[in-house]
Write a protein that holds these residues in place. Structure first.
Motif, PDB file in Angstrom:
ATOM      1  N   VAL A  59      10.978  -5.372   4.732  1.00 58.21           N
ATOM      2  CA  VAL A  59      11.335  -4.047   5.244  1.00 58.21           C
ATOM      3  C   VAL A  59      11.592  -3.072   4.113  1.00 58.21           C
ATOM      4  CG1 VAL A  59      13.086  -2.747   6.512  1.00 58.21           C
ATOM      5  CG2 VAL A  59      12.245  -4.898   7.431  1.00 58.21           C
ATOM      6  N   LEU A  60      12.319  -3.519   3.095  1.00 53.27           N
ATOM      7  CA  LEU A  60      12.635  -2.640   1.973  1.00 53.27           C
ATOM      8  C   LEU A  60      11.390  -2.227   1.207  1.00 53.27           C
ATOM      9  CD1 LEU A  60      15.894  -4.327   0.615  1.00 53.27           C
ATOM     10  CD2 LEU A  60      15.706  -2.154   1.830  1.00 53.27           C
ATOM     11  N   VAL A  61      10.478  -3.168   0.993  1.00 52.52           N
ATOM     12  CA  VAL A  61       9.243  -2.858   0.258  1.00 52.52           C
ATOM     13  C   VAL A  61       8.393  -1.867   1.045  1.00 52.52           C
ATOM     14  CG1 VAL A  61       7.049  -3.781  -0.575  1.00 52.52           C
ATOM     15  CG2 VAL A  61       9.173  -5.000  -1.056  1.00 52.52           C
ATOM     16  N   LEU A  62       8.230  -2.126   2.344  1.00 51.01           N
ATOM     17  CA  LEU A  62       7.395  -1.241   3.156  1.00 51.01           C
ATOM     18  C   LEU A  62       8.011   0.149   3.271  1.00 51.01           C
ATOM     19  CD1 LEU A  62       4.914  -0.827   4.866  1.00 51.01           C
ATOM     20  CD2 LEU A  62       6.112  -1.839   6.813  1.00 51.01           C
ATOM     21  N   SER A  63       9.332   0.226   3.417  1.00 53.49           N
ATOM     22  CA  SER A  63       9.996   1.520   3.577  1.00 53.49           C
ATOM     23  C   SER A  63      10.040   2.306   2.269  1.00 53.49           C
ATOM     24  CB  SER A  63      11.423   1.308   4.095  1.00 53.49           C
ATOM     25  OG  SER A  63      11.416   0.634   5.334  1.00 53.49           O
TER      26      SER A  63
ATOM     27  N   VAL B 180      -3.170   0.699   2.265  1.00 55.46           N
ATOM     28  CA  VAL B 180      -3.085   0.581   3.719  1.00 55.46           C
ATOM     29  C   VAL B 180      -3.105  -0.890   4.130  1.00 55.46           C
ATOM     30  CG1 VAL B 180      -4.255   1.061   5.897  1.00 55.46           C
ATOM     31  CG2 VAL B 180      -4.119   2.839   4.149  1.00 55.46           C
ATOM     32  N   GLY B 181      -3.996  -1.670   3.514  1.00 57.60           N
ATOM     33  CA  GLY B 181      -4.079  -3.091   3.838  1.00 57.60           C
ATOM     34  C   GLY B 181      -2.779  -3.820   3.553  1.00 57.60           C
ATOM     35  N   THR B 182      -2.112  -3.443   2.484  1.00 57.59           N
ATOM     36  CA  THR B 182      -0.825  -4.050   2.151  1.00 57.59           C
ATOM     37  C   THR B 182       0.217  -3.716   3.194  1.00 57.59           C
ATOM     38  OG1 THR B 182      -1.340  -3.842  -0.206  1.00 57.59           O
ATOM     39  CG2 THR B 182       0.955  -4.239   0.367  1.00 57.59           C
ATOM     40  N   ALA B 183       0.195  -2.481   3.692  1.00 60.69           N
ATOM     41  CA  ALA B 183       1.149  -2.074   4.731  1.00 60.69           C
ATOM     42  C   ALA B 183       0.954  -2.919   5.995  1.00 60.69           C
ATOM     43  CB  ALA B 183       0.970  -0.594   5.052  1.00 60.69           C
ATOM     44  N   TYR B 184      -0.307  -3.130   6.393  1.00 62.09           N
ATOM     45  CA  TYR B 184      -0.581  -3.975   7.555  1.00 62.09           C
ATOM     46  C   TYR B 184      -0.104  -5.403   7.313  1.00 62.09           C
ATOM     47  CZ  TYR B 184      -3.500  -0.440   9.835  1.00 62.09           C
ATOM     48  OH  TYR B 184      -3.946   0.684  10.477  1.00 62.09           O
TER      49      TYR B 184
ATOM     50  N   GLU C  34      -5.024   8.646   4.698  1.00 61.62           N
ATOM     51  CA  GLU C  34      -4.521   7.333   4.279  1.00 61.62           C
ATOM     52  C   GLU C  34      -3.008   7.243   4.459  1.00 61.62           C
ATOM     53  OE1 GLU C  34      -4.306   4.471   0.308  1.00 61.62           O
ATOM     54  OE2 GLU C  34      -5.836   6.052   0.437  1.00 61.62           O
ATOM     55  N   MET C  35      -2.313   8.294   4.054  1.00 64.00           N
ATOM     56  CA  MET C  35      -0.864   8.307   4.201  1.00 64.00           C
ATOM     57  C   MET C  35      -0.478   8.365   5.673  1.00 64.00           C
ATOM     58  SD  MET C  35       1.854   8.046   2.483  1.00 64.00           S
ATOM     59  CE  MET C  35       3.249   7.629   3.536  1.00 64.00           C
TER      60      MET C  35
END
Length: 234
Positions: free
Chosen positions: A70-74, A82-86, A201-202
């Motif tokens: 959660v901390l990394v994604l936020s 984008v792939g990393t976010a998924y 992308e964002m």
């Protein structure tokens, strides 16, 4: 074509707000489906028992891993791909599913289904309110964050101190706070759309972040309702 949907600077057709909102809730739904699918499989296969007995402090390890995701994604949503976010979103869904395996062992199926059904009802109602209301819900943020901090503090205290009947009040407060968070986070989808509409992308990464926030609202609402219904049946 609607001129407001075309960005003449970048030359691409913008996604409509309705489509963007639907996509965000679709990812949230897939995350929930992943979580409950993993939880059900872990309970039915006995995998959860094997992990509890074979891996020392597995619950703490899972909690730390969930917080890290959660901390990394936020905190790094602007920098990651984008792939990393998924990947992070579904990693969190799977980790939560492993943790949730114990729910299918600790509670009877009827209580779980009742809690899930009521969660879907409350969540859906507040999401509709957040989407259609003209009231600026961003002003609620300090109150919601204060309530969340109180829930965390009292939740930690309950691990060491007997709070008895106060636990029901804590659960009711949790239900109220996460219902409000649902409306707030739903309205925030529109804010993300307006702010990042010129950056596709964002915009996509913001959709995943919004899906995670709504996912967390649903999960926490479910957990508090589950505790209430379980106590009522006891």
């Amino acid at each position: 074509m609607n001129e407001n949907q075309f960005d003449f600077d970048s030359g691409y057709v913008r996604e409509t707000l309705g489509s963007y909102t639907n996509r965000t809730f679709f990812w949230m739904f897939l995350g929930l489906l992943t979580t409950f699918g993993v939880a059900w499989f872990g309970a039915r296969s006995g995998l959860v028992w094997q992990m509890l007995y074979s891996i020392p402090m597995i619950q703490i390890v899972l909690l730390v891993a969930q917080l890290a995701v959660v901390l990394v994604l936020s905190a790094r949503v602007h920098k990651i791909q984008v792939g990393t976010a998924y990947t992070l979103f579904f990693a969190y869904s799977i980790l939560t599913g492993v943790t949730f395996s114990a729910i299918f062992l600790a509670y009877d199926l009827g209580t779980v289904l009742l809690a899930f059904g009521m969660t879907a009802l409350y969540f859906g109602g507040m999401a509709l309110y957040g989407h259609f209301t003209k009231t600026d819900l961003s002003r609620m943020r300090p109150i919601l964050m204060g309530g969340l901090i109180c829930l965390i503090v009292f939740g930690l205290l309950s691990l060491f101190l007997p709070i008895g009947a106060f636990d029901r009040l804590l659960c009711l407060a949790g239900v109220g706070i996460f219902m409000a968070f649902t409306a707030y986070d739903t309205q925030k989808i529109k804010a993300f759309y307006n702010y990042y509409s010129g950056y596709p992308e964002m915009l996509e990464k913001a959709s995943i972040l919004a899906a995670l926030e709504l996912y967390l609202d649903f999960i926490n609402l479910f957990l508090y309702l589950l505790r209430i219904f379980a106590k009522n049946r006891d």
